[in-house]
Design a protein around this motif. Sequence first.
Motif, PDB file in Angstrom:
ATOM      1  N   ASN A 170      34.375 -10.261   2.307  1.00  0.00           N
ATOM      2  CA  ASN A 170      33.792 -11.009   3.515  1.00  0.00           C
ATOM      3  C   ASN A 170      34.893 -11.815   4.349  1.00  0.00           C
ATOM      4  OD1 ASN A 170      31.554 -11.827   5.203  1.00  0.00           O
ATOM      5  ND2 ASN A 170      30.912 -13.621   3.892  1.00  0.00           N
ATOM      6  N   VAL A 171      36.080 -11.208   4.388  1.00  0.00           N
ATOM      7  CA  VAL A 171      37.218 -11.915   5.048  1.00  0.00           C
ATOM      8  C   VAL A 171      36.358 -12.142   6.692  1.00  0.00           C
ATOM      9  CG1 VAL A 171      39.669 -11.871   6.125  1.00  0.00           C
ATOM     10  CG2 VAL A 171      39.064 -11.385   3.845  1.00  0.00           C
ATOM     11  N   GLU A 172      36.712 -13.229   7.239  1.00  0.00           N
ATOM     12  CA  GLU A 172      36.170 -13.575   8.402  1.00  0.00           C
ATOM     13  C   GLU A 172      37.153 -13.096   9.682  1.00  0.00           C
ATOM     14  OE1 GLU A 172      35.981 -17.589   9.963  1.00  0.00           O
ATOM     15  OE2 GLU A 172      37.666 -17.971   8.941  1.00  0.00           O
ATOM     16  N   ALA A 173      38.355 -12.960   9.462  1.00  0.00           N
ATOM     17  CA  ALA A 173      39.344 -12.606  10.407  1.00  0.00           C
ATOM     18  C   ALA A 173      39.295 -11.067  10.893  1.00  0.00           C
ATOM     19  CB  ALA A 173      40.669 -13.055  10.108  1.00  0.00           C
ATOM     20  N   ASN A 174      39.615 -10.890  11.956  1.00  0.00           N
ATOM     21  CA  ASN A 174      39.815  -9.428  12.235  1.00  0.00           C
ATOM     22  C   ASN A 174      41.019  -9.117  13.111  1.00  0.00           C
ATOM     23  OD1 ASN A 174      38.990 -10.152  14.650  1.00  0.00           O
ATOM     24  ND2 ASN A 174      36.718  -9.497  14.357  1.00  0.00           N
ATOM     25  N   ASN A 175      41.767 -10.337  13.294  1.00  0.00           N
ATOM     26  CA  ASN A 175      43.159 -10.030  14.075  1.00  0.00           C
ATOM     27  C   ASN A 175      43.872 -11.320  13.373  1.00  0.00           C
ATOM     28  OD1 ASN A 175      42.650  -8.536  16.345  1.00  0.00           O
ATOM     29  ND2 ASN A 175      41.174  -9.470  16.756  1.00  0.00           N
ATOM     30  N   LEU A 176      45.357 -11.048  13.386  1.00  0.00           N
ATOM     31  CA  LEU A 176      46.260 -11.847  12.824  1.00  0.00           C
ATOM     32  C   LEU A 176      46.672 -13.078  13.928  1.00  0.00           C
ATOM     33  CD1 LEU A 176      47.834 -12.058  10.151  1.00  0.00           C
ATOM     34  CD2 LEU A 176      49.856 -10.969  11.403  1.00  0.00           C
ATOM     35  N   VAL A 177      46.523 -14.021  13.202  1.00  0.00           N
ATOM     36  CA  VAL A 177      46.835 -15.560  14.210  1.00  0.00           C
ATOM     37  C   VAL A 177      48.326 -15.668  13.945  1.00  0.00           C
ATOM     38  CG1 VAL A 177      46.469 -17.760  14.445  1.00  0.00           C
ATOM     39  CG2 VAL A 177      44.567 -16.393  13.677  1.00  0.00           C
ATOM     40  N   ASP A 178      48.883 -15.826  14.994  1.00  0.00           N
ATOM     41  CA  ASP A 178      50.327 -16.205  15.273  1.00  0.00           C
ATOM     42  C   ASP A 178      50.588 -17.787  14.805  1.00  0.00           C
ATOM     43  OD1 ASP A 178      53.053 -16.628  15.583  1.00  0.00           O
ATOM     44  OD2 ASP A 178      53.166 -16.191  17.552  1.00  0.00           O
ATOM     45  N   MET A 179      51.106 -18.077  13.629  1.00  0.00           N
ATOM     46  CA  MET A 179      51.118 -19.575  13.150  1.00  0.00           C
ATOM     47  C   MET A 179      52.413 -20.317  14.109  1.00  0.00           C
ATOM     48  SD  MET A 179      48.427 -20.115  11.720  1.00  0.00           S
ATOM     49  CE  MET A 179      48.867 -21.631  11.273  1.00  0.00           C
ATOM     50  N   LEU A 180      53.267 -19.464  14.562  1.00  0.00           N
ATOM     51  CA  LEU A 180      54.487 -20.048  15.008  1.00  0.00           C
ATOM     52  C   LEU A 180      54.279 -21.393  15.865  1.00  0.00           C
ATOM     53  CD1 LEU A 180      57.633 -20.079  15.338  1.00  0.00           C
ATOM     54  CD2 LEU A 180      57.445 -18.314  16.905  1.00  0.00           C
ATOM     55  N   PRO A 181      53.378 -21.221  16.937  1.00  0.00           N
ATOM     56  CA  PRO A 181      53.015 -22.168  17.827  1.00  0.00           C
ATOM     57  C   PRO A 181      52.494 -23.430  17.145  1.00  0.00           C
ATOM     58  CG  PRO A 181      52.447 -20.270  18.561  1.00  0.00           C
ATOM     59  CD  PRO A 181      52.549 -20.004  17.329  1.00  0.00           C
ATOM     60  N   TYR A 182      51.941 -23.418  16.107  1.00  0.00           N
ATOM     61  CA  TYR A 182      51.403 -24.649  15.602  1.00  0.00           C
ATOM     62  C   TYR A 182      52.581 -25.310  15.024  1.00  0.00           C
ATOM     63  CZ  TYR A 182      46.796 -22.208  15.368  1.00  0.00           C
ATOM     64  OH  TYR A 182      45.659 -21.656  15.973  1.00  0.00           O
ATOM     65  N   PHE A 183      53.328 -24.689  14.405  1.00  0.00           N
ATOM     66  CA  PHE A 183      54.532 -25.477  13.325  1.00  0.00           C
ATOM     67  C   PHE A 183      55.500 -26.081  14.945  1.00  0.00           C
ATOM     68  CE2 PHE A 183      53.376 -22.942   9.971  1.00  0.00           C
ATOM     69  CZ  PHE A 183      53.431 -23.722   9.059  1.00  0.00           C
ATOM     70  N   ASN A 184      55.705 -25.081  15.854  1.00  0.00           N
ATOM     71  CA  ASN A 184      56.534 -25.694  17.060  1.00  0.00           C
ATOM     72  C   ASN A 184      55.906 -26.808  17.304  1.00  0.00           C
ATOM     73  OD1 ASN A 184      58.406 -23.634  16.634  1.00  0.00           O
ATOM     74  ND2 ASN A 184      57.525 -22.245  17.917  1.00  0.00           N
TER      75      ASN A 184
END
Length: 208
Positions: A170-184
Amino acid sequence: MINNYDKIAKHYDSLSRLVFGKSQVAAQVNQLNNIKENSAILIVGGGTGWILEEIAKLHPSGLKITYVEISAQMLALSKTRNCGKNEFLFIHSSIEDFSLEDHFDIILTPFLFDNFSVERCRIVFQKLSYRLNKGGLWFLVDFTIQAKSGKWWKKLFLKVMYKFFGLISNVEANNLVDMLPYFNDANYKLIEERSYYGQFIKAMIYQK
């Protein structure tokens, strides 16, 4: 319950290594040399807990580790690991629902954010970032399609993975979220970056 791997907990490690070989393991183990003595560590979504034994090989004592896992079956397996004489707190909860009170020197999120929607990624990132000490390290390991080569097979691979884990866990995601902007945007400093499995897996260490 979303993003819960109870159904395949006992077979998860075998399945992942059948598909990815040693890549997922190496991506996480190679980061562990950056752990300093007497660190307070938070591990979120550590799965079956094999990483605990790898940490204990380097630091058989002196660490204070909080281990948060949404899967009861995964948590049960984690509790059987040989963790040396380190201090442990095992928490059965989603990270969104768990009320964090401590601050940490190191946070590990192995293959965590690929389970989440964009909104949940934002909530979890902010929650964890608030609890990481200034100068602390964040070990981020996850899939990526940002590399120039092989985007077509990586996108296809992800599509199949999301379909499978959506049905099983039951994984909710269907696309990969790019986490780079969060850290930047939070002014983290990238101090180490390594790629595995044809640059499909990326292991990064950020410093707050």
